[in-house]
Design a protein around this motif. Structure first.
Motif, short mmCIF file in Angstrom:
data_model
loop_
_atom_site.label_atom_id
_atom_site.label_comp_id
_atom_site.label_asym_id
_atom_site.label_seq_id
_atom_site.Cartn_x
_atom_site.Cartn_y
_atom_site.Cartn_z
N MET A 58 53.44 67.26 71.93
CA MET A 58 54.33 66.15 71.58
C MET A 58 54.10 64.99 72.54
O MET A 58 53.98 65.18 73.73
CB MET A 58 55.79 66.60 71.64
N ALA A 59 54.04 63.77 72.02
CA ALA A 59 53.79 62.60 72.85
C ALA A 59 54.91 62.40 73.85
O ALA A 59 56.05 62.80 73.63
CB ALA A 59 53.64 61.34 71.98
N GLU A 60 54.57 61.74 74.96
CA GLU A 60 55.56 61.56 76.03
C GLU A 60 56.76 60.77 75.55
O GLU A 60 57.88 60.98 75.99
CB GLU A 60 54.89 60.85 77.20
N GLU A 61 56.54 59.82 74.63
CA GLU A 61 57.63 58.94 74.22
C GLU A 61 58.62 59.62 73.28
O GLU A 61 59.73 59.16 73.10
CB GLU A 61 57.10 57.69 73.51
N ILE A 62 58.20 60.70 72.60
CA ILE A 62 59.03 61.31 71.58
C ILE A 62 59.81 62.46 72.21
O ILE A 62 59.24 63.41 72.71
CB ILE A 62 58.20 61.83 70.40
N ALA A 63 61.12 62.35 72.20
CA ALA A 63 61.92 63.37 72.86
C ALA A 63 63.33 63.33 72.34
O ALA A 63 63.74 62.37 71.69
CB ALA A 63 61.92 63.16 74.38
N LEU A 107 62.25 58.35 69.37
CA LEU A 107 61.07 57.69 69.90
C LEU A 107 61.53 56.50 70.73
O LEU A 107 62.26 55.64 70.23
CB LEU A 107 60.15 57.21 68.77
N THR A 108 61.13 56.46 72.00
CA THR A 108 61.48 55.35 72.88
C THR A 108 60.21 54.74 73.44
O THR A 108 59.17 55.40 73.51
CB THR A 108 62.38 55.83 74.04
N PRO A 109 60.25 53.49 73.86
CA PRO A 109 59.05 52.85 74.41
C PRO A 109 58.55 53.57 75.66
O PRO A 109 59.32 54.18 76.40
CB PRO A 109 59.52 51.43 74.73
N ALA A 143 51.98 56.85 69.11
CA ALA A 143 53.33 57.43 69.00
C ALA A 143 53.83 57.37 67.56
O ALA A 143 54.46 58.31 67.07
CB ALA A 143 54.29 56.71 69.93
N ILE A 144 53.55 56.27 66.87
CA ILE A 144 53.98 56.14 65.47
C ILE A 144 53.24 57.14 64.59
O ILE A 144 53.82 57.77 63.70
CB ILE A 144 53.76 54.70 64.96
N ARG A 145 51.96 57.32 64.85
CA ARG A 145 51.19 58.30 64.08
C ARG A 145 51.73 59.71 64.28
O ARG A 145 51.84 60.48 63.32
CB ARG A 145 49.72 58.22 64.48
N LEU A 164 53.98 51.74 61.19
CA LEU A 164 55.34 52.08 60.78
C LEU A 164 55.66 51.52 59.41
O LEU A 164 56.30 52.17 58.59
CB LEU A 164 56.34 51.55 61.81
N LEU A 165 55.20 50.30 59.16
CA LEU A 165 55.43 49.69 57.85
C LEU A 165 54.89 50.56 56.72
O LEU A 165 55.57 50.79 55.72
CB LEU A 165 54.79 48.30 57.80
N LYS A 166 53.69 51.06 56.89
CA LYS A 166 53.09 51.92 55.87
C LYS A 166 53.90 53.19 55.68
O LYS A 166 54.10 53.66 54.55
CB LYS A 166 51.65 52.27 56.27
N THR A 167 54.41 53.73 56.80
CA THR A 167 55.22 54.95 56.73
C THR A 167 56.53 54.69 56.00
O THR A 167 56.99 55.52 55.21
CB THR A 167 55.50 55.48 58.14
N LEU A 168 57.15 53.54 56.26
CA LEU A 168 58.41 53.21 55.58
C LEU A 168 58.18 52.97 54.09
O LEU A 168 59.06 53.26 53.27
CB LEU A 168 59.02 51.96 56.22
#
Length: 346
Positions: free
Chosen positions: A1-6, A93-95, A109-111, A145-149
């Protein structure tokens, strides 16, 4: 898991624990109860007013296995997991900050978040992904993110939180249900501070300085209060006679501060200037942010004509923008102090 996602370590999951914002809470509860909540929401408004907290309560309600009129039941396994910050279907997800750089949300992180969203829910009927400070996405991340939304992967609810809506792509905004938040009342902030242990007079003073932000008021209380404000006011008092030796000294000292500390100092410096304009406007009959400093600010007026105050405010706004970029802080502070000095010599 990426560092930003928690997930956070713990949080509240009841609507009544969100201070203020009755209309927003009622609208979300109604949409939930009617099964009409959209797949993506955008919570916007000033910093520290409870947007993220409300987003977490909303997530708990979405994931709850036995919701009651759009509210989490607080008893089911999902609610208990949310309360203990261990729900397998909830992510934040945080910066990220790398080294001395600025906070940013990157495309990686978005991916990864998109991959998480595509997985089948473990405990609830869907997953909830909360993206905090979403305005800090770089361009590739925003496009991803736009594509995901546009094409949500599976049963997922996106909750986007920002204090800078104008920094987002219009196409992202158009694909979310916006929900705007205002500042909190001084009375609400005072009550919250008193519950945290602050004395009444101190709570009132901190609430006045918070500009409607409970988060800022709590930060002030936790850090011991008003040292940063007093530092900014003292600098303002010495500005008419500022010498270049002081410019280098102050820039060297403050250049070691964090960006958050500098942003707070800039906020108070700006607040002092704003209060001086209020004192100019009506002779001081109106309330100002820093009521306890009224006499000190009033004493500065002869040295700060209104045109200079407005010019100084412009310098502060420009410096606040620069703090958001990956720049050398000491050099930027030197330039900022020199510009302030030049204004005073006009």
């Amino acid at each position: 898991m990426a560092e930003e996602i928690a997930a956070p370590q713990h949080f509240h999951i009841r609507w009544e624990e969100v201070l203020g914002h009755g209309r927003q809470k009622e609208e979300l509860r109604r949409l939930l109860a009617q099964g009409r909540l959209p797949h993506a929401l955008l919570l916007t408004g000033p910093e520290g007013v409870g947007k993220k907290l409300l987003g977490r309560v909303l997530a708990a309600a979405v994931l709850c296995q036995q919701p009651v009129e759009g509210a989490p039941c607080g008893l089911c396994p999902s609610c208990l997991a949310m309360e203990s910050a261990s729900h397998p279907d909830y992510y934040e997800l945080t910066p990220e900050v790398r080294g001395k750089g600025t906070k940013i949300i990157r495309i990686e992180a978005i991916r990864e978040l998109t991959e998480l969203a595509a997985r089948y829910p473990v405990m609830s009927d869907r997953r909830v992904l909360l993206l905090d400070e979403v305005d800090l996405m770089n361009e590739p991340a925003a496009n991803s993110l736009l594509k995901t939304l546009e094409e949500p992967p599976g049963e997922v609810t996106f909750i986007l939180v920002t204090s800078a809506r104008s920094a987002l792509l219009d196409t992202i905004i158009s694909r979310c249900m916006p929900l705007a938040f205002g500042v909190l009342s001084k009375e609400d902030i005072v009550s919250a501070l008193v519950r945290q242990g602050a004395a009444g007079p101190q709570a009132a003073e901190l609430a006045a300085l918070s500009d409607g932000s409970l988060g800022r008021a709590l930060q002030l209380y936790a850090s011991g209060g008003l040292e940063r404000r007093d530092c900014a006011l003292k600098f303002l008092e010495g500005l008419p006679g500022l010498k270049m030796t002081a410019v280098w000294r102050e820039a060297e000292s403050m250049g070691n501060w964090s960006r958050e500390e500098l942003s707070e100092w800039m906020l108070y410096f700006n607040m002092c200037l704003r209060d001086m304009l209020v004192l100019y406007e009506d002779g001081g009959s109106s309330l100002i942010y820093q009521e306890d400093c009224r006499e000190r600010l009033a004493a500065l007026l002869p040295s700060f004509p209104e045109r200079k105050v407005f010019a100084l405010l412009g310098c502060v706004r420009e410096m606040q923008k620069r703090l958001g970029a990956n720049v050398n802080l000491r050099l930027q502070l030197e330039g900022f102090f020199i510009r302030l000095r030049d204004v005073m010599q006009m």
